[in-house]
Design a protein around this motif. Structure first.
Motif, PDB file in Angstrom:
ATOM      1  N   ARG A 124      42.312 -38.477 -37.287  1.00 36.96           N
ATOM      2  CA  ARG A 124      42.758 -39.291 -36.125  1.00 36.96           C
ATOM      3  C   ARG A 124      42.783 -38.221 -34.809  1.00 36.96           C
ATOM      4  O   ARG A 124      42.463 -38.554 -33.957  1.00 36.96           O
ATOM      5  CB  ARG A 124      44.231 -39.700 -36.127  1.00 36.96           C
ATOM      6  N   LEU A 125      43.342 -36.977 -34.963  1.00 35.51           N
ATOM      7  CA  LEU A 125      43.297 -36.165 -33.920  1.00 35.51           C
ATOM      8  C   LEU A 125      41.853 -35.615 -33.411  1.00 35.51           C
ATOM      9  O   LEU A 125      41.479 -35.674 -32.185  1.00 35.51           O
ATOM     10  CB  LEU A 125      43.853 -34.710 -34.408  1.00 35.51           C
ATOM     11  N   LEU A 162      38.362 -29.721 -33.470  1.00 34.67           N
ATOM     12  CA  LEU A 162      39.751 -28.962 -33.510  1.00 34.67           C
ATOM     13  C   LEU A 162      39.835 -27.718 -34.437  1.00 34.67           C
ATOM     14  O   LEU A 162      40.109 -26.513 -34.002  1.00 34.67           O
ATOM     15  CB  LEU A 162      40.890 -29.870 -33.595  1.00 34.67           C
ATOM     16  N   LEU A 163      39.439 -27.943 -35.554  1.00 31.32           N
ATOM     17  CA  LEU A 163      39.315 -26.780 -36.609  1.00 31.32           C
ATOM     18  C   LEU A 163      38.426 -26.907 -37.613  1.00 31.32           C
ATOM     19  O   LEU A 163      37.886 -28.148 -37.947  1.00 31.32           O
ATOM     20  CB  LEU A 163      40.805 -27.026 -37.609  1.00 31.32           C
ATOM     21  N   ARG A 186      38.301 -25.629 -27.595  1.00 31.87           N
ATOM     22  CA  ARG A 186      39.342 -26.984 -27.048  1.00 31.87           C
ATOM     23  C   ARG A 186      40.636 -26.795 -27.720  1.00 31.87           C
ATOM     24  O   ARG A 186      41.437 -26.966 -26.967  1.00 31.87           O
ATOM     25  CB  ARG A 186      38.859 -28.431 -27.341  1.00 31.87           C
ATOM     26  N   ALA A 187      40.849 -26.393 -28.921  1.00 34.89           N
ATOM     27  CA  ALA A 187      41.979 -26.332 -29.532  1.00 34.89           C
ATOM     28  C   ALA A 187      42.724 -25.142 -29.263  1.00 34.89           C
ATOM     29  O   ALA A 187      43.965 -25.383 -28.942  1.00 34.89           O
ATOM     30  CB  ALA A 187      41.629 -26.388 -31.453  1.00 34.89           C
ATOM     31  N   PRO A 213      48.836 -24.033 -26.208  1.00 31.13           N
ATOM     32  CA  PRO A 213      49.969 -23.684 -25.156  1.00 31.13           C
ATOM     33  C   PRO A 213      50.637 -24.875 -24.777  1.00 31.13           C
ATOM     34  O   PRO A 213      51.734 -25.101 -24.640  1.00 31.13           O
ATOM     35  CB  PRO A 213      49.568 -22.767 -24.629  1.00 31.13           C
ATOM     36  N   ILE A 214      49.475 -25.985 -24.376  1.00 27.86           N
ATOM     37  CA  ILE A 214      50.048 -27.178 -23.704  1.00 27.86           C
ATOM     38  C   ILE A 214      51.005 -28.124 -24.489  1.00 27.86           C
ATOM     39  O   ILE A 214      51.936 -28.697 -24.461  1.00 27.86           O
ATOM     40  CB  ILE A 214      48.930 -27.935 -23.267  1.00 27.86           C
ATOM     41  N   ILE A 215      50.424 -28.337 -25.842  1.00 28.55           N
ATOM     42  CA  ILE A 215      51.102 -29.057 -26.852  1.00 28.55           C
ATOM     43  C   ILE A 215      52.306 -28.398 -27.236  1.00 28.55           C
ATOM     44  O   ILE A 215      53.408 -29.115 -27.186  1.00 28.55           O
ATOM     45  CB  ILE A 215      50.141 -29.288 -28.048  1.00 28.55           C
ATOM     46  N   ARG A 216      52.261 -26.959 -27.320  1.00 27.49           N
ATOM     47  CA  ARG A 216      53.595 -26.481 -27.767  1.00 27.49           C
ATOM     48  C   ARG A 216      54.750 -26.522 -26.592  1.00 27.49           C
ATOM     49  O   ARG A 216      55.690 -26.831 -26.905  1.00 27.49           O
ATOM     50  CB  ARG A 216      53.206 -25.118 -27.948  1.00 27.49           C
ATOM     51  N   ASP A 217      54.102 -26.505 -25.232  1.00 25.60           N
ATOM     52  CA  ASP A 217      55.321 -26.514 -24.338  1.00 25.60           C
ATOM     53  C   ASP A 217      55.816 -27.864 -24.123  1.00 25.60           C
ATOM     54  O   ASP A 217      56.905 -27.949 -23.864  1.00 25.60           O
ATOM     55  CB  ASP A 217      54.559 -26.262 -22.837  1.00 25.60           C
TER      56      ASP A 217
END
Length: 313
Positions: free
Chosen positions: A43-44, A52-53, A65-66, A71-75
């Motif tokens: 789904r991701l 992504l992976l 892209r991943a 850092p954006i997702i983690r923030d």
């Protein structure tokens, strides 16, 4: 894309997947089944229109892209977690928390000795787990496995928070019986034997090649600028070893002044200013955005900075 149609749990899945680099490990971390995590990854991929992976010889490797998203997702998740969890005050007197700190030998012997002394009265049950730079990586700090790093850094990941503890100059340490101290000129300095102390970065260290001057750090970089080179006979990663050798033999240790001042009252040691200019260095604290809003972490950071300020007065 309408954000209301996005399952925000997928962001949690992505954060853990990128951190663990494995569907199985990510599933275990989130206490879900591997098929459920595999479905989440599918789904991701649909959501971001990117694999992504991808599987390589090194295992599951993040795409470009991943890497940009991580850092954006983690923030985002860090701020969301801070927002929704109840605010809990940190009580140093009542806490039995253990803080894991990566610290250079320089930071341990000059800064943290005083921090530990302060803890005995301000937080008597708080413990410090001090580890060396070669024991950890940037990823350990970034993931919050290490509370903070205290060292002299040339570069840090952009996601890290950082604060300068102090700026330090350089001094030369040698045996008081060394005849060079009578005429500590640049010429005599260059003709002497020297001991080099590592500036110590993250990760497992490697040996030193004396011919690679550009990798030797601040002192030798400044000598190179004036077309000079010193005669290094010993390479070490420990300031106390350098200081003991300089005390016992006619060898010169050129190191940060706060480290040299540990032997200020030793009658067998002579501390001298270098016979050439060396710019000051900055001792910094660096920490992960994951811990930036943690009440205990904030308290310890402030304590360390305050101690640093007191030691520079």
């Amino acid at each position: 894309m309408n954000i209301s149609k996005v399952d925000l749990n997928l962001l949690v899945y992505l954060d853990v997947l990128l951190r663990e680099g494995s569907v199985t490990k990510a599933a275990n971390q989130l206490s879900i089944t591997q098929p459920a995590m595999s479905n989440g990854l599918r789904r991701l991929r649909d959501l971001f229109k990117d694999p992504l992976l991808v599987r390589t010889s090194r295992g599951m490797t993040p795409t470009k892209r991943a890497i940009e998203l991580q850092p954006i997702i983690r923030d985002v998740l860090s701020k969301l977690e801070t927002t929704i969890k109840p605010e809990i005050e940190f009580s140093p007197l009542n806490s039995s928390r253990t803080f894991r700190i990566m610290a250079s030998d320089y930071a341990e012997s000059t800064l943290l000795m005083e921090v530990i002394r302060r803890l005995t009265t301000e937080a008597p049950n708080v413990s410090l787990d001090l580890i060396t730079p070669s024991d950890v990586t940037f990823h350990d700090v970034e993931h919050g496995k290490v509370d903070m790093a205290i060292n002299r850094f040339e570069e840090l990941p952009l996601s890290f928070h950082q604060k300068v503890v102090w700026y330090d100059t350089f001094s030369c340490v040698t045996n008081r019986r060394n005849p060079l101290i009578e005429d500590f000129s640049l010429e005599n300095y260059l003709g002497a034997k020297h001991i080099w102390v590592s500036k110590t970065g993250f990760g497992v260290g490697v040996g030193i090649d004396p011919k690679e001057v550009q990798k030797l750090g601040w002192v030798d970089a400044e000598l190179t600028k004036i077309g000079k080179k010193r005669n290094i006979r010993v390479f070490t990663r420990h300031y106390h070893v350098a200081l003991q050798l300089a005390k016992a033999q006619n060898i010169i240790a050129t190191l940060p002044s706060k480290a040299a001042s540990l032997y200020l009252d030793d009658s067998e040691v002579k501390i001298l200013p270098p016979p050439f200019d060396i710019p000051p260095i900055a001792l910094k604290i660096a920490w992960s955005p994951l811990l930036h809003h943690d009440a205990g972490h904030i308290w310890l950071r402030r304590l360390i900075v305050n101690v640093g300020a007191e030691l520079t007065q």
